[in-house]
Scaffold this motif. Structure first.
Motif, PDB file in Angstrom:
ATOM      1  N   LEU A  47       0.831  -1.209   0.000  1.00  0.00           N
ATOM      2  CA  LEU A  47       0.000   0.000   0.000  1.00  0.00           C
ATOM      3  C   LEU A  47       0.867   1.260   0.000  1.00  0.00           C
ATOM      4  O   LEU A  47       0.566   2.232  -0.696  1.00  0.00           O
ATOM      5  N   GLU A  48       1.929   1.241   0.805  1.00  0.00           N
ATOM      6  CA  GLU A  48       2.826   2.395   0.857  1.00  0.00           C
ATOM      7  C   GLU A  48       3.461   2.649  -0.505  1.00  0.00           C
ATOM      8  O   GLU A  48       3.519   3.788  -0.973  1.00  0.00           O
ATOM      9  N   LYS A  49       3.924   1.591  -1.156  1.00  0.00           N
ATOM     10  CA  LYS A  49       4.546   1.731  -2.480  1.00  0.00           C
ATOM     11  C   LYS A  49       3.530   2.228  -3.507  1.00  0.00           C
ATOM     12  O   LYS A  49       3.819   3.120  -4.303  1.00  0.00           O
ATOM     13  N   LEU A  50       2.357   1.658  -3.474  1.00  0.00           N
ATOM     14  CA  LEU A  50       1.308   2.009  -4.431  1.00  0.00           C
ATOM     15  C   LEU A  50       0.849   3.458  -4.282  1.00  0.00           C
ATOM     16  O   LEU A  50       0.607   4.150  -5.270  1.00  0.00           O
ATOM     17  N   THR A  51       0.760   3.934  -3.055  1.00  0.00           N
ATOM     18  CA  THR A  51       0.239   5.284  -2.808  1.00  0.00           C
ATOM     19  C   THR A  51       1.323   6.344  -2.683  1.00  0.00           C
ATOM     20  O   THR A  51       1.031   7.534  -2.731  1.00  0.00           O
ATOM     21  N   GLY A  52       2.583   5.911  -2.476  1.00  0.00           N
ATOM     22  CA  GLY A  52       3.658   6.878  -2.259  1.00  0.00           C
ATOM     23  C   GLY A  52       3.582   7.532  -0.890  1.00  0.00           C
ATOM     24  O   GLY A  52       4.157   8.582  -0.660  1.00  0.00           O
ATOM     25  N   LYS A  53       2.858   6.901   0.030  1.00  0.00           N
ATOM     26  CA  LYS A  53       2.709   7.425   1.390  1.00  0.00           C
ATOM     27  C   LYS A  53       3.225   6.391   2.375  1.00  0.00           C
ATOM     28  O   LYS A  53       3.413   5.240   2.021  1.00  0.00           O
ATOM     29  N   LYS A  54       3.450   6.821   3.620  1.00  0.00           N
ATOM     30  CA  LYS A  54       3.990   5.906   4.623  1.00  0.00           C
ATOM     31  C   LYS A  54       3.153   5.960   5.903  1.00  0.00           C
ATOM     32  O   LYS A  54       2.840   7.029   6.394  1.00  0.00           O
ATOM     33  N   ASN A  59       4.468  11.998   5.062  1.00  0.00           N
ATOM     34  CA  ASN A  59       3.408  11.953   4.048  1.00  0.00           C
ATOM     35  C   ASN A  59       2.541  10.745   4.408  1.00  0.00           C
ATOM     36  O   ASN A  59       2.705   9.660   3.867  1.00  0.00           O
ATOM     37  N   GLN A  60       1.615  10.936   5.357  1.00  0.00           N
ATOM     38  CA  GLN A  60       0.932   9.822   6.013  1.00  0.00           C
ATOM     39  C   GLN A  60      -0.017   9.036   5.119  1.00  0.00           C
ATOM     40  O   GLN A  60      -0.822   9.604   4.396  1.00  0.00           O
ATOM     41  N   LEU A  61       0.127   7.740   5.231  1.00  0.00           N
ATOM     42  CA  LEU A  61      -0.826   6.813   4.643  1.00  0.00           C
ATOM     43  C   LEU A  61      -1.981   6.698   5.629  1.00  0.00           C
ATOM     44  O   LEU A  61      -1.788   6.315   6.785  1.00  0.00           O
ATOM     45  N   LEU A  62      -3.154   7.071   5.198  1.00  0.00           N
ATOM     46  CA  LEU A  62      -4.340   6.954   6.043  1.00  0.00           C
ATOM     47  C   LEU A  62      -5.078   5.678   5.651  1.00  0.00           C
ATOM     48  O   LEU A  62      -5.245   5.387   4.472  1.00  0.00           O
ATOM     49  N   VAL A  63      -5.496   4.919   6.640  1.00  0.00           N
ATOM     50  CA  VAL A  63      -6.193   3.664   6.381  1.00  0.00           C
ATOM     51  C   VAL A  63      -7.528   3.647   7.114  1.00  0.00           C
ATOM     52  O   VAL A  63      -7.723   4.350   8.097  1.00  0.00           O
ATOM     53  N   SER A  64      -8.409   2.831   6.611  1.00  0.00           N
ATOM     54  CA  SER A  64      -9.691   2.608   7.257  1.00  0.00           C
ATOM     55  C   SER A  64      -9.792   1.123   7.558  1.00  0.00           C
ATOM     56  O   SER A  64      -9.460   0.289   6.719  1.00  0.00           O
TER      57      SER A  64
END
Length: 78
Positions: A47-54, A59-64
């Motif tokens: 998911l981090e690679k796909l979205t470019g977020k961490k 650059n936060q990856l937000l998850v549900s």
């Protein structure tokens, strides 16, 4: 969401932890299956690679997190 994705509807990227994992958790005396941690880490990395977020990064990856079951169980994550 997985089924919607399979038929081509636009849904955010994600992954599923199946109800079988939940069943295994209870069979193991409320302990996570040993493979679960590495599988979650592997899928979060995708998911981090796909979205470019961490997750937890600048650059936060937000998850549900969604719960589900074979039968409707409103509030089960409470």
């Amino acid at each position: 969401l997985a089924e919607m994705s399979k038929i081509g509807l636009p849904v955010p990227p994600g992954f599923t932890i199946t109800t079988e994992v939940c069943e295994e958790f209870y069979k193991l005396g409320r302990k996570y299956p040993k493979e679960l941690k590495s599988e979650v880490e592997k899928n979060l990395a995708k998911l981090e690679k796909l979205t470019g977020k961490k997750l937890g990064g600048e650059n936060q990856l937000l998850v549900s997190v969604r719960s589900g079951a074979a039968i409707s169980m409103p509030g089960m994550m409470d």
